[in-house]
Enzyme design. Structure first.
Site, PDB file in Angstrom:
ATOM      1  N   TRP A 353       0.832  -1.208   0.000  1.00 23.33           N
ATOM      2  CA  TRP A 353       0.000   0.000   0.000  1.00 23.33           C
ATOM      3  C   TRP A 353       0.864   1.255   0.000  1.00 23.33           C
ATOM      4  CZ3 TRP A 353      -1.943   2.766   4.879  1.00 23.33           C
ATOM      5  CH2 TRP A 353      -1.024   2.664   5.914  1.00 23.33           C
ATOM      6  N   GLU A 496       1.043  -2.350  12.559  1.00 20.98           N
ATOM      7  CA  GLU A 496       1.389  -3.776  12.509  1.00 20.98           C
ATOM      8  C   GLU A 496       1.862  -4.340  13.853  1.00 20.98           C
ATOM      9  OE1 GLU A 496       3.989  -3.971   9.105  1.00 20.98           O
ATOM     10  OE2 GLU A 496       2.293  -4.031   7.728  1.00 20.98           O
TER      11      GLU A 496
HETATM   12  O1  IFM Z   1       3.703  -1.411   3.992  1.00 20.51           O
HETATM   13  C1  IFM Z   1       4.626  -1.279   5.011  1.00 20.51           C
HETATM   14  C2  IFM Z   1       3.907  -1.449   6.325  1.00 20.51           C
HETATM   15  O2  IFM Z   1       2.927  -0.475   6.506  1.00 20.51           O
HETATM   16  C3  IFM Z   1       4.887  -1.399   7.464  1.00 20.51           C
HETATM   17  N1  IFM Z   1       5.890  -2.426   7.285  1.00 20.51           N
HETATM   18  C4  IFM Z   1       6.649  -2.258   6.042  1.00 20.51           C
HETATM   19  C5  IFM Z   1       5.736  -2.277   4.843  1.00 20.51           C
HETATM   20  C6  IFM Z   1       6.554  -2.034   3.566  1.00 20.51           C
HETATM   21  O3  IFM Z   1       7.132  -0.768   3.585  1.00 20.51           O
END
Ligand code: IFM
Length: 777
Positions: A353, A496
């Protein structure tokens, strides 16, 4: 140790140069990544010519994905290396960690993409060696990389240069190639062909060197290597000039899409040789000049100027614009942008995203043709999105969390990283339950349409993406009988650090927005464009989508502020345990909390990795009143560690909106330093592409105050204390605009052919073509 120097350059080059001012073998990754060069097709990490332990020598061609073995996911393979040059002086291999290094600098010139390294070194046997290394990846000839070396020694000694194609490289140990054929033609022109093991993509590499001193030349073929060895009797004090032109092609190149498999190898060989010979005739300086012209055009259209006490800010925005230009193949809708672009192996070249929510706004607001290419890529991804929806038992288009080749489907690895508590490998849930990306893509489609007015894109692709993703959400929601409402359970939202949460506010609101977008399209399209309506209706069946959405949309649970005015990030978040975050907030490194807690434990604390509810407040900014938004910003900022590079820029924008100017500037500065800062290990796996988009967003959408208010462009700037002036370009409905902002004045020039209407602050203005309008803020 201070290795990076940011304020170099004067006159024309002031704030265009980034320099590594001393050499330290421990920190090679930093400048390999941030000095990476490319053109969106070819990306080359700036590994030094001579080899070091710990170096990561990466070359990527967009779209050449391959799966190294059955248990692995597809990734962008690291191509046989052509940057390496072994230099042996009087029997001693050049190695800056040995002997005596007297002078060192390596500089990336953002203006023309050239990296120049200057060294003065004394070998362990006392031979003085001075050299200047230059390298470009051409913006004009996308297949071509060129390097030049000028050197001199202080005694008459033998110098050996060895360089060619080194196919012994891997992606951290995973080998992607087989079927290697190697040849040297006419004692000079090198040809190296290989094929990826699973996807069967052919890679053709051609190279040729030139030297202005007499030398004995010997072709050498080792295991997976092809080298030309030049033995020179160098004379004391006499400059020797060496050049190498390297050319890359792949069978995935757009122009070969219709070539028969049995013919491709020959075509690649012929085309490779043709481009090599052309490049060889032009030589390093000729190729550089052509490429510089392209860069000049780019900067004329794209440069952002910041005046005031702002040298680092000026350099950092140019750093972001440099990488934004080389991370995307502007004219190929079969490829996306990797989370580390083409600058490292991190995230395997996959698109997240990150593209739509952080990078695309730059293109939508300034280079709509590129934005369209990227959104066409998402249309092509629908195949993979259907695949994923089916696999998980849903309908419509459920976009993969990580995307690679257009129709691969979900490519997120299932496991990654060690669990500090159990010692086992951690399961990676994002590919399974991080679902908001489908709504994010639809949001980006609408934003693209509102800014550009590109009806053709909507008719061909955009409406379908929005309808198809809306259908997914209608099948994804679950009815809670007890509460008589629909819910979205067991997800990961943007934060996350929280897995398996229910009713993540960001996800629920974005899903609802996606479904409302679809209802609006189904209502308006029959009147506005009956033909497109008919075509899409036949393909998707509007009545079934409508029925499914209407069945759930009015009862979809959308978390509202509690008695304290706080919007719960998820059902669980506000009841979690509080944790003193000072230690982690003060840490100079990110993700240090993982040293103390595993994911399961983190789930129990009120701590966020990155902008989540705050991201929602930014994207859907009319959902809540100003006071509620401000209160929630303060609440969540306090609990956010900004351990993802997709965080500080959004928080900086909202801090500025709410009048927390010092906080906004502090967050902004920290966002600028994600790749450019003193942390020497943070970019080892590649630059953070989303962060470069975030830098543009926080500069232009934050301090520049650019937002869409419905279908109106609004410019309501609020500059930081240290800035006197900000100048940036925009494109609105196809018309190029130049915006100049001073402390309390904004001037917008319409450089296009048609009148533009927009808001400056709260005032609606019409600006005829060729005119400027100035307003006091
Ligand atoms: O898409 C991101 C996520 O929001 C956080 N971890 C890393 C990913 C890739 O940059």
């Amino acid at each position: 140790m201070k290795i990076m120097k940011y304020d170099m350059g004067s006159g024309e080059l002031k704030n265009w140069l980034i320099q590594e001012s001393s050499f330290d073998e421990r920190y090679l990754g930093k400048c390999e990544a941030i000095f990476a060069q490319g053109n969106g097709y070819l990306g080359v990490r700036n590994a030094l010519e001579e080899a070091y332990t710990g170096e990561v020598r990466n070359t990527f061609l967009t779209g050449t994905f391959n799966k190294a073995s059955r248990g692995e996911v597809t990734e962008l393979p690291n191509l046989p290396d052509m940057t390496g040059v072994t230099i042996t002086i009087d029997g001693h291999q050049l190695n800056l960690s040995r002997g005596q290094l007297q002078e060192y600098s390596r500089t990336l010139n953002l203006k023309n993409g050239e990296v120049v390294r200057k060294i003065s070194w004394v070998s362990p046997t006392g031979v003085g060696f001075k050299a200047e290394f230059k390298r470009i990846v051409s913006l004009a000839e996308e297949h071509t990389m060129a390097c030049s070396i000028d050197f001199s020694v202080n005694q008459d000694v033998q110098v050996i240069l060895e360089t060619g194609v080194d196919g012994s490289v891997t992606n951290s140990g995973a080998q992607h190639f087989e079927e290697i054929s190697r040849r040297i033609y006419g004692g000079r022109d090198m040809e190296y062909l290989s094929q990826t093991t699973e996807s069967k993509v052919w890679i053709a590499q051609h190279g040729a060197c030139s030297l202005d001193a007499p030398a004995a030349v010997l072709p050498v073929m080792g295991r997976r290597t092809l080298t030309n060895r030049y033995t020179i009797q160098a004379e004391a004090g006499k400059n020797v000039h060496f050049e190498k032109i390297s050319v890359f092609h792949s069978s995935r190149d757009q122009k070969y899409a219709d070539v028969k498999p049995e013919e491709i190898k020959e075509i690649l060989k012929q085309d490779g040789m043709k481009v090599l010979r052309r490049g060889f005739i032009k030589g390093y300086e000729g190729l550089k000049q052509e490429s510089t012209e392209k860069w000049k055009k780019y900067w004329e259209e794209s440069d952002i100027q910041i005046q005031g006490d702002a040298d680092f800010d000026q350099l950092a925005i140019r750093f972001a614009l440099y990488h934004l230009n080389i991370m995307v193949k502007h004219d190929d809708n079969r490829v996306g942008i990797g989370a580390k672009a083409l600058t490292g192996e991190g995230y395997k070249g996959h698109s997240f995203w990150d593209t739509e929510m952080f990078i695309l706004p730059y293109f939508t607001f300034t280079r709509p043709e590129t934005a369209r290419t990227l959104l066409e890529y998402r249309y092509r991804n629908l195949y993979g999105a259907h695949l994923k929806a089916k696999e998980q038992g849903y309908e419509g288009a459920m976009y993969p969390w990580e995307c690679a080749w257009v129709d691969d489907g979900e490519v997120t690895p299932l496991y990654m990283g060690a669990d500090v508590v159990t010692g086992k490998i951690t399961k990676c849930w994002t590919g399974i339950i991080e679902h908001h990306i489908s709504a994010d893509i639809s949001y980006a489609v609408e934003q693209y349409y509102l800014v550009t007015g590109d009806q053709d894109y909507m008719n061909q692709y955009g409406y379908e993406i929005i309808l198809d993703t809306a259908l997914f959400w209608a099948s994804r929601v679950e009815y809670n009988q007890e509460k008589d409402r629909y819910e979205i359970l067991d997800v990961i939202g943007p934060d996350e650090y929280k897995e398996h949460v229910d009713n993540n506010a960001y996800t629920n609101y974005m899903a609802a927005y996606n479904m409302k977008q679809a209802l609006k399209i189904m209502e308006e399209l029959p009147k506005e464009n009956p033909e497109v309506y008919k075509r899409l209706d036949e393909k998707l069946s509007f009545s079934q989508i409508k029925e499914k959405i209407e069945n759930c949309i009015h009862k979809l649970y959308l978390p509202v502020p509690n008695e304290d005015g706080i919007i719960p990030q998820s059902d669980q978040f506000l009841s979690l345990k509080k944790l003193d975050l000072t230690k982690y907030k003060e840490s100079k490194e990110v993700l240090t909390i993982y040293k103390d807690f595993n994911t399961e434990q983190l789930n129990q604390y009120m701590v966020s990795k990155q902008a989540d509810t705050v991201m929602l407040l930014f994207l859907l900014d009319t959902l809540f009143d100003e006071e509620t938004k401000k209160k929630n910003f303060v609440f969540y900022e306090d609990k956010t560690l900004h351990d993802s590079s997709l965080s500080k820029s959004t928080h900086a924008i909202l801090a500025n909106d709410f009048g927390f100017q010092d906080m906004a500037y502090d967050l902004y500065e920290r966002a600028l330093k994600i790749d450019l800062g003193p942390q020497m290990k943070s970019s080892d796996e590649g630059i953070h592409s989303a962060s470069t988009g975030g830098i543009w967003e926080s500069t232009v959408m934050g301090f520049g105050g650019v937002r869409m208010e419905g279908e109106h462009l609004r410019i309501a700037p609020k500059l930081p204390q240290k800035w006197n002036k900000l100048v940036f370009p925009l494109r609105f409905k196809g018309e190029p605009l130049k915006v100049e902002v001073e402390k309390d004045v904004a001037l917008v020039e319409n450089r296009g052919k048609n009148q533009v209407s927009l808001l400056i602050g709260k005032e609606f203005v019409n600006i005829p073509a060729g005119h400027k309008v100035q307003r006091t803020l």
